[in-house]
Motif scaffolding. Sequence first.
Motif, short mmCIF file in Angstrom:
data_model
loop_
_atom_site.label_atom_id
_atom_site.label_comp_id
_atom_site.label_asym_id
_atom_site.label_seq_id
_atom_site.Cartn_x
_atom_site.Cartn_y
_atom_site.Cartn_z
N MET A 34 -10.02 -3.54 4.11
CA MET A 34 -9.10 -4.06 3.13
C MET A 34 -8.36 -2.91 2.45
SD MET A 34 -9.44 -6.02 -0.53
CE MET A 34 -10.50 -4.76 -1.09
N LEU A 35 -7.12 -3.15 2.10
CA LEU A 35 -6.32 -2.22 1.32
C LEU A 35 -6.10 -2.83 -0.04
CD1 LEU A 35 -4.31 0.03 0.60
CD2 LEU A 35 -2.60 -1.19 1.94
N LEU A 36 -6.62 -2.20 -1.08
CA LEU A 36 -6.38 -2.60 -2.45
C LEU A 36 -5.17 -1.80 -2.93
CD1 LEU A 36 -7.15 -4.14 -5.01
CD2 LEU A 36 -8.80 -2.30 -5.51
N ALA A 67 -5.29 -3.22 7.99
CA ALA A 67 -6.11 -3.73 6.90
C ALA A 67 -5.43 -4.91 6.20
CB ALA A 67 -6.38 -2.62 5.88
N ARG A 68 -6.23 -5.85 5.76
CA ARG A 68 -5.74 -6.94 4.92
C ARG A 68 -5.37 -6.35 3.56
NH1 ARG A 68 -8.04 -9.80 0.95
NH2 ARG A 68 -10.10 -8.92 1.34
N VAL A 69 -4.25 -6.79 3.00
CA VAL A 69 -3.77 -6.25 1.73
C VAL A 69 -4.15 -7.17 0.58
CG1 VAL A 69 -1.73 -5.59 0.39
CG2 VAL A 69 -1.83 -5.09 2.84
N ASP A 70 -4.75 -6.59 -0.44
CA ASP A 70 -5.00 -7.28 -1.71
C ASP A 70 -4.15 -6.56 -2.75
OD1 ASP A 70 -5.97 -8.58 -3.96
OD2 ASP A 70 -7.92 -7.56 -3.93
N MET A 71 -3.14 -7.25 -3.27
CA MET A 71 -2.26 -6.65 -4.27
C MET A 71 -2.26 -7.54 -5.51
SD MET A 71 1.65 -5.22 -3.98
CE MET A 71 2.64 -6.61 -4.46
N PRO A 72 -3.14 -7.26 -6.46
CA PRO A 72 -3.18 -8.08 -7.68
C PRO A 72 -1.89 -7.90 -8.50
CG PRO A 72 -4.65 -6.20 -7.88
CD PRO A 72 -4.13 -6.19 -6.48
N HIS A 86 -9.61 0.79 1.38
CA HIS A 86 -8.66 1.81 0.96
C HIS A 86 -8.07 1.43 -0.40
CE1 HIS A 86 -8.68 3.44 5.03
NE2 HIS A 86 -8.52 2.22 5.47
N VAL A 87 -7.73 2.46 -1.21
CA VAL A 87 -7.09 2.23 -2.50
C VAL A 87 -5.81 3.05 -2.54
CG1 VAL A 87 -7.30 2.43 -5.01
CG2 VAL A 87 -9.32 1.89 -3.63
N ILE A 88 -4.71 2.34 -2.77
CA ILE A 88 -3.40 2.98 -2.89
C ILE A 88 -2.72 2.42 -4.13
CG2 ILE A 88 -1.15 3.36 -1.82
CD1 ILE A 88 -2.47 2.98 0.90
N ALA A 89 -2.10 3.28 -4.91
CA ALA A 89 -1.37 2.83 -6.10
C ALA A 89 -0.01 3.49 -6.14
CB ALA A 89 -2.17 3.14 -7.36
N HIS A 90 0.97 2.75 -6.66
CA HIS A 90 2.35 3.20 -6.67
C HIS A 90 2.88 3.33 -8.09
CE1 HIS A 90 6.81 2.30 -5.84
NE2 HIS A 90 6.57 3.51 -5.38
N SER A 91 3.53 4.45 -8.36
CA SER A 91 4.29 4.67 -9.58
C SER A 91 3.43 4.46 -10.84
CB SER A 91 5.54 3.78 -9.55
OG SER A 91 6.51 4.23 -10.44
N PHE A 92 3.84 3.56 -11.73
CA PHE A 92 3.06 3.31 -12.95
C PHE A 92 1.62 2.93 -12.62
CE2 PHE A 92 1.70 0.52 -16.49
CZ PHE A 92 1.84 1.41 -17.55
N LEU A 152 1.95 -0.55 4.70
CA LEU A 152 0.75 0.29 4.73
C LEU A 152 -0.44 -0.47 5.31
CD1 LEU A 152 1.28 2.09 1.33
CD2 LEU A 152 1.16 3.20 3.57
N GLY A 153 -0.56 -1.73 4.91
CA GLY A 153 -1.65 -2.55 5.45
C GLY A 153 -1.54 -2.69 6.96
N ALA A 154 -0.33 -2.92 7.45
CA ALA A 154 -0.12 -3.05 8.89
C ALA A 154 -0.46 -1.76 9.61
CB ALA A 154 1.32 -3.47 9.19
N GLU A 155 -0.01 -0.64 9.08
CA GLU A 155 -0.30 0.66 9.69
C GLU A 155 -1.80 0.97 9.71
OE1 GLU A 155 1.59 3.09 11.16
OE2 GLU A 155 3.43 1.91 11.02
N LEU A 156 -2.49 0.55 8.66
CA LEU A 156 -3.93 0.82 8.56
C LEU A 156 -4.78 -0.26 9.24
CD1 LEU A 156 -4.00 1.96 4.83
CD2 LEU A 156 -4.39 3.43 6.84
#
Length: 164
Positions: free
Chosen positions: A1-3, A27-32, A60-66, A21-25
């Motif tokens: 999973m990609l958080l 992984a299923r994407v969880d984006m709260p 996996h944990v990925i965060a963007h910007s703020f 990113l989920g497709a490349e990895l």
Amino acid sequence: MLLFFHGAGGYEEDRSLAAGLGAELGARVDMPHFSDEDMSFEAWAAPMRSRLAELGPDDHVIAHSFGASILLRVLSEGGTTPTAAVLLAMPDWSPDGWDVAENAFHGPEPDAALTLHHCRDDAVVPFAHLALGSSRLPSALVREYPTGGHQFDGVIGAIAASIG
């Protein structure tokens, strides 16, 4: 999973970045969804802490910007954290950056292995913020791209390759 933690006001805008990113990895994407109205640290940090506590060892944990700047502060609190996190186009809120004391990172450096990614042509978070972030996080790996903008157009594969 990609958080995946989106940026300020970026829940819709960041969907394609997270999905790519989920497709490349593979992984299923969880984006709260985080509030656009309450941008306080705790309004974003409390649900992040809950989601991070649910992670498995292969997630996996990925965060963007703020979202990346809030994640960094949450990770620096210690406790249950992922072993690694990717921070995309993270703003610097110190007096050298955007000078917003409530959002500024003061350490300590988290135990999680961090990778900072930023595009030189980012029109939202200036590229200079990458150097500010890396100076406060000397253990972090740094990846920079000549183009891709704030949404990392055309470099999602490179980001995913650096993860794993």
